[in-house]
Design a protein around this motif. Structure first.
Motif, PDB file in Angstrom:
ATOM      1  N   LYS A   1     -26.375   7.636 -13.444  1.00 26.78           N
ATOM      2  CA  LYS A   1     -25.912   6.255 -13.315  1.00 26.78           C
ATOM      3  C   LYS A   1     -24.591   6.046 -14.042  1.00 26.78           C
ATOM      4  N   SER A   2     -24.438   6.649 -15.217  1.00 23.12           N
ATOM      5  CA  SER A   2     -23.194   6.469 -15.970  1.00 23.12           C
ATOM      6  C   SER A   2     -22.030   7.120 -15.238  1.00 23.12           C
ATOM      7  N   GLU A   3     -22.267   8.266 -14.600  1.00 23.70           N
ATOM      8  CA  GLU A   3     -21.207   8.924 -13.838  1.00 23.70           C
ATOM      9  C   GLU A   3     -20.803   8.073 -12.633  1.00 23.70           C
ATOM     10  N   ALA A   4     -21.771   7.491 -11.948  1.00 28.24           N
ATOM     11  CA  ALA A   4     -21.477   6.625 -10.810  1.00 28.24           C
ATOM     12  C   ALA A   4     -20.698   5.393 -11.247  1.00 28.24           C
ATOM     13  N   LEU A   5     -21.053   4.850 -12.412  1.00 31.68           N
ATOM     14  CA  LEU A   5     -20.357   3.677 -12.934  1.00 31.68           C
ATOM     15  C   LEU A   5     -18.914   4.018 -13.272  1.00 31.68           C
ATOM     16  N   LYS A   6     -18.681   5.170 -13.863  1.00 29.61           N
ATOM     17  CA  LYS A   6     -17.312   5.590 -14.188  1.00 29.61           C
ATOM     18  C   LYS A   6     -16.472   5.785 -12.921  1.00 29.61           C
ATOM     19  N   GLN A   7     -17.076   6.353 -11.897  1.00 31.40           N
ATOM     20  CA  GLN A   7     -16.352   6.528 -10.640  1.00 31.40           C
ATOM     21  C   GLN A   7     -16.005   5.187 -10.016  1.00 31.40           C
ATOM     22  N   SER A   8     -16.908   4.230 -10.130  1.00 30.77           N
ATOM     23  CA  SER A   8     -16.652   2.886  -9.614  1.00 30.77           C
ATOM     24  C   SER A   8     -15.483   2.232 -10.363  1.00 30.77           C
ATOM     25  N   LEU A   9     -15.455   2.394 -11.683  1.00 27.93           N
ATOM     26  CA  LEU A   9     -14.361   1.835 -12.482  1.00 27.93           C
ATOM     27  C   LEU A   9     -13.025   2.466 -12.093  1.00 27.93           C
ATOM     28  N   GLU A  10     -13.012   3.766 -11.884  1.00 31.74           N
ATOM     29  CA  GLU A  10     -11.783   4.450 -11.491  1.00 31.74           C
ATOM     30  C   GLU A  10     -11.286   3.943 -10.138  1.00 31.74           C
ATOM     31  N   LYS A  11     -12.200   3.725  -9.205  1.00 31.17           N
ATOM     32  CA  LYS A  11     -11.824   3.216  -7.881  1.00 31.17           C
ATOM     33  C   LYS A  11     -11.193   1.826  -7.996  1.00 31.17           C
ATOM     34  N   LYS A  12     -11.806   0.965  -8.796  1.00 31.63           N
ATOM     35  CA  LYS A  12     -11.284  -0.395  -8.958  1.00 31.63           C
ATOM     36  C   LYS A  12      -9.939  -0.380  -9.668  1.00 31.63           C
ATOM     37  N   HIS A  13      -9.794   0.530 -10.631  1.00 30.39           N
ATOM     38  CA  HIS A  13      -8.508   0.665 -11.312  1.00 30.39           C
ATOM     39  C   HIS A  13      -7.426   1.077 -10.315  1.00 30.39           C
ATOM     40  N   GLY A  14      -7.790   1.960  -9.382  1.00 29.33           N
ATOM     41  CA  GLY A  14      -6.852   2.371  -8.348  1.00 29.33           C
ATOM     42  C   GLY A  14      -6.438   1.211  -7.454  1.00 29.33           C
ATOM     43  N   LEU A  15      -7.391   0.340  -7.118  1.00 27.45           N
ATOM     44  CA  LEU A  15      -7.073  -0.832  -6.304  1.00 27.45           C
ATOM     45  C   LEU A  15      -6.126  -1.778  -7.041  1.00 27.45           C
ATOM     46  N   LEU A  16      -6.340  -1.921  -8.345  1.00 26.53           N
ATOM     47  CA  LEU A  16      -5.434  -2.756  -9.146  1.00 26.53           C
ATOM     48  C   LEU A  16      -4.026  -2.165  -9.158  1.00 26.53           C
ATOM     49  N   LYS A  17      -3.908  -0.854  -9.271  1.00 29.32           N
ATOM     50  CA  LYS A  17      -2.607  -0.195  -9.274  1.00 29.32           C
ATOM     51  C   LYS A  17      -1.896  -0.400  -7.940  1.00 29.32           C
ATOM     52  N   ASP A  18      -2.652  -0.397  -6.845  1.00 30.07           N
ATOM     53  CA  ASP A  18      -2.051  -0.679  -5.537  1.00 30.07           C
ATOM     54  C   ASP A  18      -1.482  -2.087  -5.497  1.00 30.07           C
ATOM     55  N   ASP A  19      -2.256  -3.048  -6.033  1.00 29.13           N
ATOM     56  CA  ASP A  19      -1.766  -4.429  -6.094  1.00 29.13           C
ATOM     57  C   ASP A  19      -0.497  -4.529  -6.934  1.00 29.13           C
ATOM     58  N   MET A  20      -0.495  -3.815  -8.059  1.00 26.60           N
ATOM     59  CA  MET A  20       0.672  -3.842  -8.960  1.00 26.60           C
ATOM     60  C   MET A  20       1.930  -3.372  -8.245  1.00 26.60           C
ATOM     61  N   SER A  21       1.821  -2.256  -7.532  1.00 24.35           N
ATOM     62  CA  SER A  21       2.997  -1.662  -6.904  1.00 24.35           C
ATOM     63  C   SER A  21       3.570  -2.574  -5.829  1.00 24.35           C
ATOM     64  N   LYS A  22       2.726  -3.334  -5.166  1.00 24.84           N
ATOM     65  CA  LYS A  22       3.189  -4.253  -4.122  1.00 24.84           C
ATOM     66  C   LYS A  22       3.774  -5.531  -4.708  1.00 24.84           C
ATOM     67  N   ARG A  23       3.218  -5.980  -5.825  1.00 28.34           N
ATOM     68  CA  ARG A  23       3.583  -7.284  -6.382  1.00 28.34           C
ATOM     69  C   ARG A  23       4.753  -7.216  -7.342  1.00 28.34           C
ATOM     70  N   GLY A  24       4.819  -6.171  -8.140  1.00 27.27           N
ATOM     71  CA  GLY A  24       5.848  -6.086  -9.169  1.00 27.27           C
ATOM     72  C   GLY A  24       5.431  -6.803 -10.437  1.00 27.27           C
ATOM     73  N   ALA A  25       6.182  -6.607 -11.494  1.00 29.64           N
ATOM     74  CA  ALA A  25       5.840  -7.153 -12.818  1.00 29.64           C
ATOM     75  C   ALA A  25       6.343  -8.587 -12.966  1.00 29.64           C
ATOM     76  N   ARG A  26       5.650  -9.502 -12.354  1.00 29.68           N
ATOM     77  CA  ARG A  26       6.025 -10.921 -12.424  1.00 29.68           C
ATOM     78  C   ARG A  26       5.798 -11.461 -13.834  1.00 29.68           C
ATOM     79  N   LYS A  27       6.694 -12.305 -14.301  1.00 32.82           N
ATOM     80  CA  LYS A  27       6.569 -12.890 -15.636  1.00 32.82           C
ATOM     81  C   LYS A  27       5.380 -13.849 -15.677  1.00 32.82           C
ATOM     82  N   THR A  28       4.542 -13.669 -16.688  1.00 36.24           N
ATOM     83  CA  THR A  28       3.291 -14.421 -16.786  1.00 36.24           C
ATOM     84  C   THR A  28       3.044 -14.868 -18.225  1.00 36.24           C
ATOM     85  N   LEU A  29       2.671 -16.123 -18.403  1.00 34.92           N
ATOM     86  CA  LEU A  29       2.317 -16.650 -19.725  1.00 34.92           C
ATOM     87  C   LEU A  29       0.824 -16.958 -19.755  1.00 34.92           C
ATOM     88  N   PHE A  30       0.253 -16.858 -20.953  1.00 34.87           N
ATOM     89  CA  PHE A  30      -1.173 -17.149 -21.142  1.00 34.87           C
ATOM     90  C   PHE A  30      -1.309 -18.216 -22.211  1.00 34.87           C
TER      91      PHE A  30
END
Length: 287
Positions: free
Chosen positions: A134-163
């Motif tokens: 289960k822990s291995e499957a969870l780690k693979q899931s996290l890696e996949k989601k991280h990859g999806l975030l990286k795809d979003d980043m490359s398309k969007r660019g580093a937009r200025k953001t305040l919190f």
């Protein structure tokens, strides 16, 4: 850090040959640990959790053992736990020492701040509960989601953001996230850029003129209040809600639940993907 690793390794050698048994009574002391326990299907073993772990209806039914840095010896021991999973910043120190002397099996788990550290945490908790598959499957899931975030980043660019941290400040002032904050870590995870990260650390009240000068396209407002939509940690707001003059308003404003998006746990990647897609939709509409 070496001491923490030694503590974990020692317990793994001496106490984990057959894993945690079904009759274990477990207490977790931070949301990032509780999320992994839940993701591995072991939430039924929980008999108590700290205040930060009360992020859904089922966990809110558990006894609250206090905030992770203000725990109670009596409150924890009264639940008759057989296993306690300490956060690396659990406290006060005397409470941790008193509980450890009681003979209860305990583990110290380091707070993650990036994907590799989060995967290491998943491995450790998987070993504690004897759930390597289960822990291995969870780690693979996290890696996949991280990859999806990286795809979003490359398309969007580093937009200025305040919190903006809504619960801080007072008298109408607004506290903004600078460097070395969980809020800026979230912005970084989204591939965005916080201009204040290089100007100051922690959270700081900033006047309106300085806010506007950052030329931010996106503003995130962090709150702890109950969100109207269940299990939705992000709400899009009208850009006028932050009070900037109309000609210099940002393109997008979102209210985010800090009990979700500022915890570097296994839920963060789902929350970040939700926010990322909402940002893209908003920016597209603002063209």
């Amino acid at each position: 850090m070496m001491m923490k690793k030694l503590i974990i390794s020692t317990f793994l050698v001496t106490g984990l040959m057959s894993g945690v048994m079904a009759e274990e009574r477990v207490i977790t002391t931070s949301a990032y640990i509780t999320q992994v326990v839940e993701a591995l299907g072991k939430e039924r073993l929980l008999v108590g959790a700290d205040t930060t772990s009360r992020y859904n209806d089922e966990l809110k039914k558990l006894p609250d053992v206090g905030y992770r840095i203000a725990l109670s010896t009596e409150g924890m021991l009264s639940l008759k736990p057989s296993l306690i999973l300490w956060s690396s910043d659990s406290g006060p120190k005397n409470v941790v020492e008193q509980v450890n002397k009681s003979g209860i099996q305990t583990y110290v788990l380091a707070k993650p701040s990036n994907l590799d550290e989060l995967k290491s945490l998943v491995t450790q908790v998987g070993e504690i509960f004897n759930e390597p598959t289960k822990s291995e499957a969870l780690k693979q899931s996290l890696e996949k989601k991280h990859g999806l975030l990286k795809d979003d980043m490359s398309k969007r660019g580093a937009r200025k953001t305040l919190f903006i941290m809504e619960e801080m400040g007072g008298g109408g002032s607004k506290s903004f996230a600078g460097g070395d904050t969980s809020a800026t870590a979230l912005i970084d995870l989204l591939g965005l850029k916080n201009p204040f990260a290089s100007q100051f650390n922690a959270y700081k009240a900033v006047n309106l003129e300085t806010q506007i000068q950052q030329d931010a396209e996106i503003v995130l407002i962090g709150t702890r209040k109950e969100f109207a939509e269940k299990n939705m940690p992000v709400i899009r707001k009208d850009v006028s809600s932050i009070g900037w003059p109309k000609p210099v308003q940002p393109k997008c404003v979102f209210e985010v639940d800090i009990s979700h998006v500022l915890v570097y746990g296994v839920h963060l990647y789902d929350d970040a993907l939700t926010l990322s897609r909402m940002i893209d939709e908003c920016l597209e509409e603002a063209k």
